[in-house]
Design a protein around this motif. Structure first.
Motif, PDB file in Angstrom:
ATOM      1  N   ARG A  93     -13.396  -9.298  -3.838  1.00  0.00           N
ATOM      2  CA  ARG A  93     -12.716  -8.016  -3.681  1.00  0.00           C
ATOM      3  C   ARG A  93     -13.271  -7.252  -2.478  1.00  0.00           C
ATOM      4  O   ARG A  93     -12.543  -6.546  -1.790  1.00  0.00           O
ATOM      5  CB  ARG A  93     -12.884  -7.179  -4.962  1.00  0.00           C
ATOM      6  N   ALA A  94     -14.591  -7.413  -2.246  1.00  0.00           N
ATOM      7  CA  ALA A  94     -15.196  -6.725  -1.104  1.00  0.00           C
ATOM      8  C   ALA A  94     -14.912  -7.484   0.191  1.00  0.00           C
ATOM      9  O   ALA A  94     -14.512  -6.897   1.197  1.00  0.00           O
ATOM     10  CB  ALA A  94     -16.695  -6.586  -1.325  1.00  0.00           C
ATOM     11  N   VAL A 102      -4.154  -0.761  -0.587  1.00  0.00           N
ATOM     12  CA  VAL A 102      -4.418   0.617  -0.172  1.00  0.00           C
ATOM     13  C   VAL A 102      -4.189   0.755   1.335  1.00  0.00           C
ATOM     14  O   VAL A 102      -3.658   1.758   1.805  1.00  0.00           O
ATOM     15  CB  VAL A 102      -5.856   1.035  -0.552  1.00  0.00           C
ATOM     16  N   PHE A 126      -6.651  -5.107  -4.159  1.00  0.00           N
ATOM     17  CA  PHE A 126      -6.669  -3.636  -4.202  1.00  0.00           C
ATOM     18  C   PHE A 126      -6.855  -2.982  -2.830  1.00  0.00           C
ATOM     19  O   PHE A 126      -6.064  -2.142  -2.406  1.00  0.00           O
ATOM     20  CB  PHE A 126      -7.762  -3.172  -5.169  1.00  0.00           C
ATOM     21  N   GLY A 127      -7.910  -3.412  -2.134  1.00  0.00           N
ATOM     22  CA  GLY A 127      -8.224  -2.796  -0.843  1.00  0.00           C
ATOM     23  C   GLY A 127      -7.127  -3.013   0.180  1.00  0.00           C
ATOM     24  O   GLY A 127      -6.805  -2.122   0.981  1.00  0.00           O
ATOM     25  N   LEU A 158     -15.423  -3.792 -11.614  1.00  0.00           N
ATOM     26  CA  LEU A 158     -14.078  -4.345 -11.452  1.00  0.00           C
ATOM     27  C   LEU A 158     -13.101  -3.489 -12.250  1.00  0.00           C
ATOM     28  O   LEU A 158     -13.478  -2.834 -13.212  1.00  0.00           O
ATOM     29  CB  LEU A 158     -14.044  -5.786 -11.942  1.00  0.00           C
ATOM     30  N   PHE A 159     -11.827  -3.504 -11.808  1.00  0.00           N
ATOM     31  CA  PHE A 159     -10.842  -2.644 -12.465  1.00  0.00           C
ATOM     32  C   PHE A 159     -10.268  -3.348 -13.696  1.00  0.00           C
ATOM     33  O   PHE A 159      -9.571  -4.349 -13.570  1.00  0.00           O
ATOM     34  CB  PHE A 159      -9.727  -2.286 -11.488  1.00  0.00           C
ATOM     35  N   PRO A 160     -10.548  -2.799 -14.885  1.00  0.00           N
ATOM     36  CA  PRO A 160     -10.132  -3.516 -16.095  1.00  0.00           C
ATOM     37  C   PRO A 160      -8.621  -3.569 -16.297  1.00  0.00           C
ATOM     38  O   PRO A 160      -8.130  -4.400 -17.044  1.00  0.00           O
ATOM     39  CB  PRO A 160     -10.808  -2.747 -17.229  1.00  0.00           C
ATOM     40  N   HIS A 161      -7.885  -2.651 -15.629  1.00  0.00           N
ATOM     41  CA  HIS A 161      -6.432  -2.642 -15.868  1.00  0.00           C
ATOM     42  C   HIS A 161      -5.702  -3.609 -14.943  1.00  0.00           C
ATOM     43  O   HIS A 161      -4.476  -3.708 -15.004  1.00  0.00           O
ATOM     44  CB  HIS A 161      -5.881  -1.229 -15.705  1.00  0.00           C
ATOM     45  N   ASN A 163     -11.547  -7.641   2.555  1.00  0.00           N
ATOM     46  CA  ASN A 163     -11.262  -6.586   3.533  1.00  0.00           C
ATOM     47  C   ASN A 163     -11.912  -6.851   4.890  1.00  0.00           C
ATOM     48  O   ASN A 163     -11.812  -6.030   5.787  1.00  0.00           O
ATOM     49  CB  ASN A 163     -11.767  -5.239   2.991  1.00  0.00           C
TER      50      ASN A 163
END
Lengths: 362, 291
Positions: free
Chosen positions: A150-151, A106, A102-103, A90-93, A154
């Protein structure tokens, strides 16, 4: 009737890293909507196979098709698959919402659509209340669900899960397995699940792909793989079993008879194609033995001395030393009808020809 | 009986704290006191005057060399960082080899001065650069401006500080797992996109740190400007060194050193603010986890 195009199809797949062959002779068709488990000990190539499907690695030879289309030249970002990483990645920021979004960001979707889809997905994984938390403020189980969301947000055709429960403790693991089944039912995506844990594979899968040393050794439904392992490796890897070194004494319409050196005979209706004199290993699961002759006539038997009893609630495990000194593990379900033997006493053990599996020697 | 955490902590850090107190904090305070003293004919007189500060702040020479130092510092740090990032990325995520890193650090075994002289040879009027350009017909007479200029100083400082910067960037990238790149690509970014959207924001503090450390070391360097800067490549470091070595005006040198310190601090905060406003550096209060 023509079978529908498999969602993933690998033909004669081979992958080597330098001189090391990680995968060989991989032939695998994955059907739309199924949960398929890649099961095997560490180093068997299951993670490599998953990374090939995700696009992080390319096949050295052979073809990989997604929905009938060769994807050799398609980079991971353009494949209709998404992955849940072993340590989540996972993206810590970013916070939970931004991680899940996120996806979609993008892809350049409209903000309102992103918000709607992320919210719906957070609802499915039951994380709505944590949308603004950062990753380091979450528990392991919560991280796991963020990674799933998160997966899945999409809407991938295929979801790849790389040992997603390995980092969780047992209790959460069982809960997450149930969650995963529910999410699978709710989304209808194809799940490809990598694990070295046979229990996870049995609980979750429609089909299990058992792998050893870079090869697929058996593809079957979990119950079939357990009941009818096709190799010694499969028999030993899935569940517990008793093994006997034997030689085929007779082979006929009744079945195959094999005998140990000490003369214990096993009749099997599952040993096909063995010739008299062939060395075979007989595999019988602990629960296939019994201290009572349930089925007059068809049961086979031998005798031994009860050495040890371990009670595990509803079941007990007996260790019986046969007269030829071989030890046999027997699992007995507790019930009132049959009084199990005491430790130290002699006992007759019975088994049924249907549960005798004959395997070629490794 | 085991020692309590604070006691263990103090014992472990005591030697360093003591060393820094005696050899850094005390001298710095002495220097700070000096900066208010006055100097007369190579004598330092205890005093309390602001003329060292005011004189420097109103001196065109001070601003010229400071501007020079900052400009060389920013250019060097920028070029160094831009060159260091791909190398560090390669080392951390592709090669995963310590050997190459050691080879890069091996350059530090060669003397700093030797390398400065080497650049004098390369950049001089009869140097390699001029010879090549003459041979190629790009110039028709040797260019003297390569040497004794800010250009010469920058190119040399990049050469000297690049391994250092690579080391810092490697350290900051090492904290970010490769998985994150895979995850970003899996979610639809290209590999450059993954760097910009995931690696850079997570490494931002480390990258700014690498930039600032390089900047501070470079802006304060006075040997390279002295050897290669000529009159146009003078920097504050050199000016300060001169106050101590040549003119003997220690108070003025001390004041200029503190001014340079403030300038560096200002640049650091300016960069951090720019980073935050651009969204590259994410600042959030670390909440304590509830026990």
């Amino acid at each position: 009737m023509k079978a529908p195009t498999p969602i993933i199809e690998i033909r004669d797949g081979k992958k080597s890293f330098g001189s090391f062959v990680a995968l060989e002779n991989i032939n695998l068709s994955i059907h739309e909507g199924e949960i398929l488990t890649l099961l095997g000990p560490s180093g068997c190539g299951k993670t490599t196979l998953m990374r090939l499907i995700a696009g992080f690695e390319g096949l050295t030879s052979g073809t990989l098709r997604v929905s009938g289309e060769d994807v050799a030249a398609v980079p991971p970002e353009r494949r209709p698959v998404n992955m849940v990483f072993q340590r989540y990645a996972l993206f810590p920021h970013l916070d939970v919402f931004e991680n899940v979004a996120f996806g979609l960001k993008v892809k350049g979707l409209a903000k309102s659509e992103i918000t709607e889809r992320v919210k719906r997905m957070l609802h499915i994984v039951q994380l709505e209340s944590l949308a603004n938390r950062y990753i380091d403020e979450l528990s392991g189980g919560q991280c796991q669900r963020v990674a799933l969301a998160r997966a899945l947000v999409n809407e991938p055709k295929v979801l790849l899960l790389d040992e997603p429960l390995a980092a969780l403790d047992l209790k959460i693991r069982q809960h997450m397995l149930a969650e995963m089944k529910r999410i699978h039912a709710e989304t209808g995506a194809t799940f490809i699940y990598v694990t070295h844990d046979q229990d996870e594979a049995m609980i979750l899968s429609d089909r299990v792909v058992l792998m050893e040393k870079g090869r697929i050794v058996q593809i079957d439904r979990p119950e079939d793989m357990y009941a009818r392992p096709k190799s010694l490796f499969a028999a030993k890897f899935l569940g517990e079993t008793n093994l006997f070194e034997t030689a085929v004494a007779d082979s006929g319409a009744q079945g195959t008879v094999a005998k140990t050196a000490s003369g214990i005979g096993f009749l099997s209706r599952n040993g096909v194609g063995h010739k008299t004199g062939d060395k075979v290993v007989v595999s019988i699961r602990p629960e296939s033995f019994s201290f009572a002759n349930n089925d007059e006539g068809s049961s086979q038997k031998t005798q031994g001395q009860v050495e040890d009893v371990v009670f595990i609630g509803s079941r007990s495990f007996y260790t019986v030393r046969l007269d030829d000194q071989a030890k046999v593990r027997i699992q007995v379900q507790r019930n009132g009808r049959v009084k199990p033997p005491e430790p130290g006493s002699r006992a007759t053990i019975y088994w049924d020809a249907d549960n005798v599996v004959m395997l070629p020697q490794a | 009986m085991s020692l309590s955490k604070p006691v263990t902590g103090s014992l472990l850090s005591a030697p360093t704290v003591l060393y820094m107190a005696v050899f850094f904090i005390v001298p710095s305070l002495i220097l700070f006191a000096y900066s208010f003293w006055s100097a007369a004919s190579y004598q330092v007189v205890p005093d309390f005057v602001l003329k060292n500060y005011l004189g420097s702040l109103t001196s065109p020479l001070f601003w010229k060399v400071t501007f020079n130092a900052i400009s060389i510092g920013l250019w060097t740090a920028t070029i160094t960082l831009i060159l260091a990032i791909p190398v560090a990325y390669y080392l951390v995520y592709v090669a995963r080899s310590q050997t190459i890193l050691y080879l890069i650090l091996l350059t530090w075994f060669s003397s700093y001065l030797v390398r400065i002289y080497a650049w004098r040879t390369l950049l001089g009027t009869n140097g390699v650069l001029n010879t090549v350009l003459l041979q190629l017909g790009i110039i028709d007479h040797p260019v003297g401006a390569f040497l004794f200029s800010s250009f010469a100083v920058t190119i040399t400082l990049v050469h000297i500080y690049l391994p250092f910067c690579i080391l810092l960037v490697v350290a900051s990238l090492s904290e970010i797992k490769r998985d994150l790149i895979d995850a970003a690509r899996d979610l639809g970014t290209s590999s450059i996109g993954a760097f910009c959207k995931v690696i850079a924001p997570n490494a931002a503090n480390g990258l700014i740190g690498a930039f600032m450390l390089t900047f501070i070391l470079v802006a304060g360097d006075y040997v390279t400007p002295q050897m290669l800067g000529g009159s146009s490549g003078q920097t504050t470091g050199l000016l300060i060194a001169d106050q101590f070595r040549k003119t003997g005006n220690w108070p003025l040198g001390a004041a200029q050193a503190f001014l340079m310190f403030l300038v560096s601090l200002a640049i650091y905060f300016a960069l951090l603010t720019a980073g935050r406003m651009s969204g590259l550096v994410v600042h959030r209060p670390r909440k304590k986890k509830e026990a």
